[in-house]
Design an enzyme around this catalytic site. Structure first.
Site, PDB file in Angstrom:
ATOM      1  N   SER A  18      -8.666  -5.165   2.108  1.00 53.76           N
ATOM      2  CA  SER A  18      -9.981  -4.501   2.144  1.00 53.76           C
ATOM      3  C   SER A  18     -10.945  -5.407   2.903  1.00 53.76           C
ATOM      4  CB  SER A  18     -10.465  -4.347   0.695  1.00 53.76           C
ATOM      5  OG  SER A  18     -11.831  -4.009   0.646  1.00 53.76           O
TER       6      SER A  18
ATOM      7  N   TYR B 225     -11.631  -7.160  -8.114  1.00 51.28           N
ATOM      8  CA  TYR B 225     -11.200  -6.510  -6.868  1.00 51.28           C
ATOM      9  C   TYR B 225     -11.252  -7.487  -5.698  1.00 51.28           C
ATOM     10  CZ  TYR B 225     -10.869  -2.678  -3.421  1.00 51.28           C
ATOM     11  OH  TYR B 225     -10.473  -1.849  -2.405  1.00 51.28           O
TER      12      TYR B 225
HETATM   13  P1  NAD Z   1      -6.883   6.428  -4.472  1.00 50.32           P
HETATM   14  O1  NAD Z   1      -7.446   6.323  -5.856  1.00 50.32           O
HETATM   15  O2  NAD Z   1      -7.165   7.650  -3.668  1.00 50.32           O
HETATM   16  O3  NAD Z   1      -5.328   6.226  -4.506  1.00 50.32           O
HETATM   17  C1  NAD Z   1      -4.769   5.216  -5.253  1.00 50.32           C
HETATM   18  C2  NAD Z   1      -3.326   5.537  -5.471  1.00 50.32           C
HETATM   19  O4  NAD Z   1      -2.774   4.515  -6.290  1.00 50.32           O
HETATM   20  C3  NAD Z   1      -3.090   6.872  -6.195  1.00 50.32           C
HETATM   21  O5  NAD Z   1      -1.945   7.506  -5.665  1.00 50.32           O
HETATM   22  C4  NAD Z   1      -2.826   6.423  -7.624  1.00 50.32           C
HETATM   23  O6  NAD Z   1      -2.012   7.341  -8.332  1.00 50.32           O
HETATM   24  C5  NAD Z   1      -2.094   5.119  -7.370  1.00 50.32           C
HETATM   25  N1  NAD Z   1      -2.097   4.216  -8.508  1.00 50.32           N
HETATM   26  C6  NAD Z   1      -3.145   3.782  -9.255  1.00 50.32           C
HETATM   27  N2  NAD Z   1      -2.701   2.987 -10.245  1.00 50.32           N
HETATM   28  C7  NAD Z   1      -1.359   2.909 -10.117  1.00 50.32           C
HETATM   29  C8  NAD Z   1      -0.339   2.268 -10.849  1.00 50.32           C
HETATM   30  N3  NAD Z   1      -0.614   1.547 -11.939  1.00 50.32           N
HETATM   31  N4  NAD Z   1       0.934   2.422 -10.430  1.00 50.32           N
HETATM   32  C9  NAD Z   1       1.233   3.185  -9.358  1.00 50.32           C
HETATM   33  N5  NAD Z   1       0.308   3.824  -8.630  1.00 50.32           N
HETATM   34  C10 NAD Z   1      -0.978   3.691  -9.011  1.00 50.32           C
HETATM   35  O7  NAD Z   1      -7.370   5.099  -3.717  1.00 50.32           O
HETATM   36  P2  NAD Z   1      -7.562   4.741  -2.167  1.00 50.32           P
HETATM   37  O8  NAD Z   1      -9.008   4.700  -1.897  1.00 50.32           O
HETATM   38  O9  NAD Z   1      -6.687   5.570  -1.315  1.00 50.32           O
HETATM   39  O10 NAD Z   1      -7.078   3.220  -2.179  1.00 50.32           O
HETATM   40  C11 NAD Z   1      -5.797   2.823  -1.761  1.00 50.32           C
HETATM   41  C12 NAD Z   1      -5.810   1.350  -1.461  1.00 50.32           C
HETATM   42  O11 NAD Z   1      -6.741   1.087  -0.402  1.00 50.32           O
HETATM   43  C13 NAD Z   1      -6.246   0.484  -2.634  1.00 50.32           C
HETATM   44  O12 NAD Z   1      -5.487  -0.692  -2.664  1.00 50.32           O
HETATM   45  C14 NAD Z   1      -7.695   0.181  -2.313  1.00 50.32           C
HETATM   46  O13 NAD Z   1      -8.118  -1.002  -2.902  1.00 50.32           O
HETATM   47  C15 NAD Z   1      -7.636   0.068  -0.803  1.00 50.32           C
HETATM   48  N6  NAD Z   1      -8.915   0.252  -0.145  1.00 50.32           N
HETATM   49  C16 NAD Z   1      -9.608   1.419  -0.262  1.00 50.32           C
HETATM   50  C17 NAD Z   1     -10.817   1.544   0.395  1.00 50.32           C
HETATM   51  C18 NAD Z   1     -11.598   2.805   0.340  1.00 50.32           C
HETATM   52  O14 NAD Z   1     -12.731   2.828   0.823  1.00 50.32           O
HETATM   53  N7  NAD Z   1     -11.067   3.873  -0.205  1.00 50.32           N
HETATM   54  C19 NAD Z   1     -11.332   0.492   1.142  1.00 50.32           C
HETATM   55  C20 NAD Z   1     -10.606  -0.683   1.235  1.00 50.32           C
HETATM   56  C21 NAD Z   1      -9.385  -0.793   0.585  1.00 50.32           C
END
Ligand code: NAD
Length: 257
Positions: free
Chosen positions: A139, A152
């Site tokens: 991130s 985080y």
């Molecule tokens: P999201 O909530 O849309 O998706 C997260 C996914 O992880 C879902 O499929 C959920 O079911 C799964 N998950 C959660 N806990 C779990 C567990 N214990 N075991 C297995 N699966 C699990 O989130 P997102 O925004 O798509 O984020 C995905 C990644 O990207 C994360 O690591 C997040 O930190 C990172 N990220 C997101 C953003 C953003 O702006 N959305 C920015 C930077 C980094």
């Protein structure tokens, strides 16, 4: 670009960035393993739909990424792993002195330790296949910090460190390890933060998006899951053979500030 015939495991991929990356890899011909911990009919249907749409094998395997054994078992159950995308992640926002210990532990387990366990299980398979890509989803918070996101930010900085070590341990093999550092992407994880942030700053939804969330994203636009999928695909290409141990920011200029 083709990853035809390669097997890609994407953790936490039933929504958001993980699903976006899985889609782009499937479009380019990779067989896909979708993962989350819910094991619902919808999860399995999602994998079936993805496979049919792109003419690849796609399946859903449930595994809770907070459980070290389940992380390793996921990879072992698939039995092959050419592309490992460590994407599963959760968020909790609170000042350090009010941050629940259980939330700290869960974030470190899911956002950081899971990647250690899946990588440990996948590297022998990549070595056997003679090719591999480890793609860790960090991130902008893997490179900078914000208040109230202690667990985080610690986990996302940690995964950048793990990425570097993975790259060094595989440096003389046809395996690379890199971290993608997205800025804000409008996914369910971000959507969930909006009501709390509206309350905290006493702001409208629009003001929270532009002045709080995208305050540090100079482009004033969310990154998209398709752009992140494209970045993952680039890391799978021959052009990226010497790209290892580094971070690629997809953050609209956030980390240039
Ligand atoms: P999201 O909530 O849309 O998706 C997260 C996914 O992880 C879902 O499929 C959920 O079911 C799964 N998950 C959660 N806990 C779990 C567990 N214990 N075991 C297995 N699966 C699990 O989130 P997102 O925004 O798509 O984020 C995905 C990644 O990207 C994360 O690591 C997040 O930190 C990172 N990220 C997101 C953003 C953003 O702006 N959305 C920015 C930077 C980094």
């Amino acid at each position: 670009m083709s990853v035809s015939g390669k097997t890609a495991i994407v953790t936490g991929s039933t929504s958001g960035i993980g699903l976006g990356i899985a889609e782009e890899l499937a479009k380019a011909g990779a067989d896909i393993v979708l993962n989350s911990f819910t094991d619902s009919d919808e999860d399995h249907a999602l994998a079936e739909k993805l496979g049919k749409a792109h003419g690849v094998n796609a399946r859903y395997i449930s595994a809770d990424m907070s459980d070290p054994e389940a992380c390793r078992a996921l990879v072992e159950k698939v039995g092959a792993c050419d592309v490992l995308v460590n994407n599963a992640g959760i968020q909790h926002v609170a000042p350090i002195d009010q941050f629940p210990t259980g939330k700290w532990d869960a974030i470190i387990a899911i956002n950081l330790s899971s990647a250690f366990h899946t990588t440990a299980a996948a590297l022998p398979m990549m070595r056997k296949a003679g090719w591999g890509r480890v793609i860790n989803i960090s991130s902008a918070h893997g490179l900078t910090a914000s208040p109230y996101k202690s667990a985080y930010v610690a986990a996302k900085h940690g995964i950048v460190g793990l990425t570097k070590v993975t790259a060094l341990e595989t440096a003389q093999e046809p395996i690379t390890a890199n971290a993608i550092c997205p800025g804000y992407v409008l996914t369910p994880l971000v959507e969930e933060q909006i009501p709390d942030t509206m309350k905290e700053y006493d702001m409208s939804r629009e003001d929270v998006i532009r002045n709080v969330m995208l305050e540090r994203q100079p482009s004033k636009e969310f990154a998209t899951v398709e752009q992140l999928g494209g970045t993952a695909l680039y890391l799978c290409s021959d052009a990226a053979n010497q790209v290892t141990g580094t971070t690629i920011s997809v953050d609209g200029g956030w980390t240039a500030l």
